[in-house]
Design a protein around this motif. Structure first.
Motif, PDB file in Angstrom:
ATOM      1  N   TRP A   2      43.562 121.867 -11.989  1.00 60.37           N
ATOM      2  CA  TRP A   2      43.221 121.092 -10.804  1.00 60.37           C
ATOM      3  C   TRP A   2      42.381 119.902 -11.242  1.00 60.37           C
ATOM      4  CZ3 TRP A   2      44.745 122.447  -5.882  1.00 60.37           C
ATOM      5  CH2 TRP A   2      45.250 123.718  -5.720  1.00 60.37           C
ATOM      6  N   LEU A  19      38.811 124.670  -0.851  1.00 55.78           N
ATOM      7  CA  LEU A  19      39.792 125.254  -1.761  1.00 55.78           C
ATOM      8  C   LEU A  19      41.159 125.249  -1.104  1.00 55.78           C
ATOM      9  CD1 LEU A  19      40.465 126.751  -4.384  1.00 55.78           C
ATOM     10  CD2 LEU A  19      39.975 128.870  -3.174  1.00 55.78           C
ATOM     11  N   SER A  20      42.129 124.801  -1.831  1.00 58.00           N
ATOM     12  CA  SER A  20      43.508 124.831  -1.362  1.00 58.00           C
ATOM     13  C   SER A  20      44.332 125.648  -2.337  1.00 58.00           C
ATOM     14  CB  SER A  20      44.063 123.408  -1.281  1.00 58.00           C
ATOM     15  OG  SER A  20      43.332 122.646  -0.359  1.00 58.00           O
ATOM     16  N   THR A  21      45.452 126.154  -1.874  1.00 53.98           N
ATOM     17  CA  THR A  21      46.341 126.916  -2.748  1.00 53.98           C
ATOM     18  C   THR A  21      47.752 126.345  -2.669  1.00 53.98           C
ATOM     19  OG1 THR A  21      46.842 128.522  -1.023  1.00 53.98           O
ATOM     20  CG2 THR A  21      45.038 129.061  -2.522  1.00 53.98           C
ATOM     21  N   ARG A  23      51.577 127.759  -3.245  1.00 54.04           N
ATOM     22  CA  ARG A  23      52.361 128.987  -3.434  1.00 54.04           C
ATOM     23  C   ARG A  23      53.826 128.633  -3.643  1.00 54.04           C
ATOM     24  NH1 ARG A  23      49.368 133.553  -1.748  1.00 54.04           N
ATOM     25  NH2 ARG A  23      47.520 132.940  -0.612  1.00 54.04           N
TER      26      ARG A  23
END
Length: 76
Positions: A2, A19-21, A23
């Protein structure tokens, strides 16, 4: 990996970062497999702060075919 740019934290020396994810969301069988000898589209799904419109300037994907020893950029 990141990478991001942020401002210097306040006087207490701390800053909360959202916070990002990301997927992976391929269509797989119930056993988690894909058909052999074909093309598999793997959509990426963002959640968290990055999912809001206009929050992501760029997103790149790298792939490894040798267990992570080497990585190559994946063309869109």
């Amino acid at each position: 990996m990141w990478t991001f740019t942020s401002a210097r934290p306040g006087s207490d020396g701390t800053a909360r970062l959202p916070l990002s994810t990301v997927r992976l969301a391929p269509k797989l069988s119930l056993e988690g497999t894909a058909p052999a000898c074909g093309t598999l589209t793997v959509p990426l799904k963002l959640s968290g702060a990055a999912a809001a419109a206009g929050q992501v300037a760029a997103l790149t994907v790298n792939v490894s075919y040798d267990g992570g020893r080497t990585w190559k950029p994946l063309a869109p």
